[in-house]
Design a protein around this motif. Sequence first.
Motif, PDB file in Angstrom:
ATOM      1  N   GLN A 131      43.574   7.290  27.995  1.00 39.01           N
ATOM      2  CA  GLN A 131      43.991   5.719  28.001  1.00 39.01           C
ATOM      3  C   GLN A 131      42.035   5.520  27.503  1.00 39.01           C
ATOM      4  OE1 GLN A 131      46.482   4.127  28.929  1.00 39.01           O
ATOM      5  NE2 GLN A 131      44.959   2.769  26.676  1.00 39.01           N
ATOM      6  N   SER A 134      42.235   6.416  23.589  1.00 39.92           N
ATOM      7  CA  SER A 134      43.242   6.050  23.019  1.00 39.92           C
ATOM      8  C   SER A 134      42.723   4.893  22.668  1.00 39.92           C
ATOM      9  CB  SER A 134      44.652   5.693  24.152  1.00 39.92           C
ATOM     10  OG  SER A 134      45.333   5.098  23.466  1.00 39.92           O
ATOM     11  N   LEU A 155      51.828  12.611  25.229  1.00 41.03           N
ATOM     12  CA  LEU A 155      50.422  12.232  24.501  1.00 41.03           C
ATOM     13  C   LEU A 155      50.798  10.848  23.330  1.00 41.03           C
ATOM     14  CD1 LEU A 155      47.768  14.848  24.389  1.00 41.03           C
ATOM     15  CD2 LEU A 155      47.684  13.252  26.352  1.00 41.03           C
ATOM     16  N   ARG A 157      52.857   8.610  22.766  1.00 38.80           N
ATOM     17  CA  ARG A 157      52.747   7.318  23.334  1.00 38.80           C
ATOM     18  C   ARG A 157      51.425   6.511  22.953  1.00 38.80           C
ATOM     19  NH1 ARG A 157      57.684   8.879  25.642  1.00 38.80           N
ATOM     20  NH2 ARG A 157      58.949   7.949  25.091  1.00 38.80           N
ATOM     21  N   LYS A 158      50.529   7.088  22.823  1.00 34.00           N
ATOM     22  CA  LYS A 158      48.766   7.015  23.016  1.00 34.00           C
ATOM     23  C   LYS A 158      48.361   7.031  22.093  1.00 34.00           C
ATOM     24  CE  LYS A 158      48.965   6.083  27.950  1.00 34.00           C
ATOM     25  NZ  LYS A 158      48.408   4.770  28.655  1.00 34.00           N
ATOM     26  N   TYR A 159      48.183   7.966  20.889  1.00 29.66           N
ATOM     27  CA  TYR A 159      47.787   8.073  19.894  1.00 29.66           C
ATOM     28  C   TYR A 159      48.613   7.179  18.453  1.00 29.66           C
ATOM     29  CZ  TYR A 159      44.862  10.500  22.822  1.00 29.66           C
ATOM     30  OH  TYR A 159      43.816  10.387  24.503  1.00 29.66           O
TER      31      TYR A 159
END
Length: 312
Positions: A131, A134, A155, A157-159
Amino acid sequence: MYFPYLRGKQFELIALRELVGLPLNPERIIPIIEPVKKNVSSLKTALKALSGAEIRVQLVVNAEHGELKGDSESIFTLIEELKDLGVTSIIPTYLIKTDRDSFFAQESIRQRGFSDSGYALVHLNKTNDIQSLSDFTKNTACLYNTIHINNLFGLKRKYDNRALLSDNFNKLTKNTDYIAIKEEVFSTDYLYFPDEGCIAFSDYQTIGSAYSEGGGPAYAVAIHLTYKLEGDEDIRIAHFVSKSNDDASDPARKYFEALEDLIQFVDEKNIPDTIALREFRRHYQQQSFSGLGVVKKLSIMHHIELIQGLIS
């Protein structure tokens, strides 16, 4: 877009240089280069040639392998030297495999001003501070987040600005092992990466992700060639192996044995011509052999030209 992942070995760099006149399309090809040699003269030459063709390069600053492992300062110095020469197409790129990598990247990016000028990350593994990293990328000028396929689900959905990295090459222990595998499916990433919410994809061409400094004399010579047939979505790969494999003598003879099969295969399948295939044909016609490094170079060149022709 396509991000071919290359280590900064001599023939991999020459492959990129010789493709400049293809021409490489700066809107389709942005290589990732992980430098592995302390002598960066060949790397510098390649980067200048690519810059002349307006090809951006994601240059890894924290190499995982080779002589520059743990020596980011040499790469930062190279970037500054090239900038003084007018080469502004280099994107400082960080491999993220551990929490230490994540911390180093964030500190370095801030200190060196890359948070404004732009940088890229290659996520080889999940870290504990996903997080935090990100949030950092979303508040700074992170141009690309290339994520290894093993971590894509966790990952993506984080970047933002994601690219998919796959290792599609079936690396076997010995070249003779490929005798039993004439051809096989290589990848369909070129077709489906947008379905994964990615703007690009990346692979290790016909080399694979495993790193080695180089082996001894080859008992067998293998040539690996990717191709796509009309009406088939798959990119496939064919393996051509020499026949006189009892000892390590006469590598030229072994090369021509494998090359003869390659030429016959290409003609039978009506595979479209590339710079590399024309060079393979010239080798066969003239019975010329310049070493196994050239074979690897041509295989890389063919793959990159194939991909560039497939993506829009």
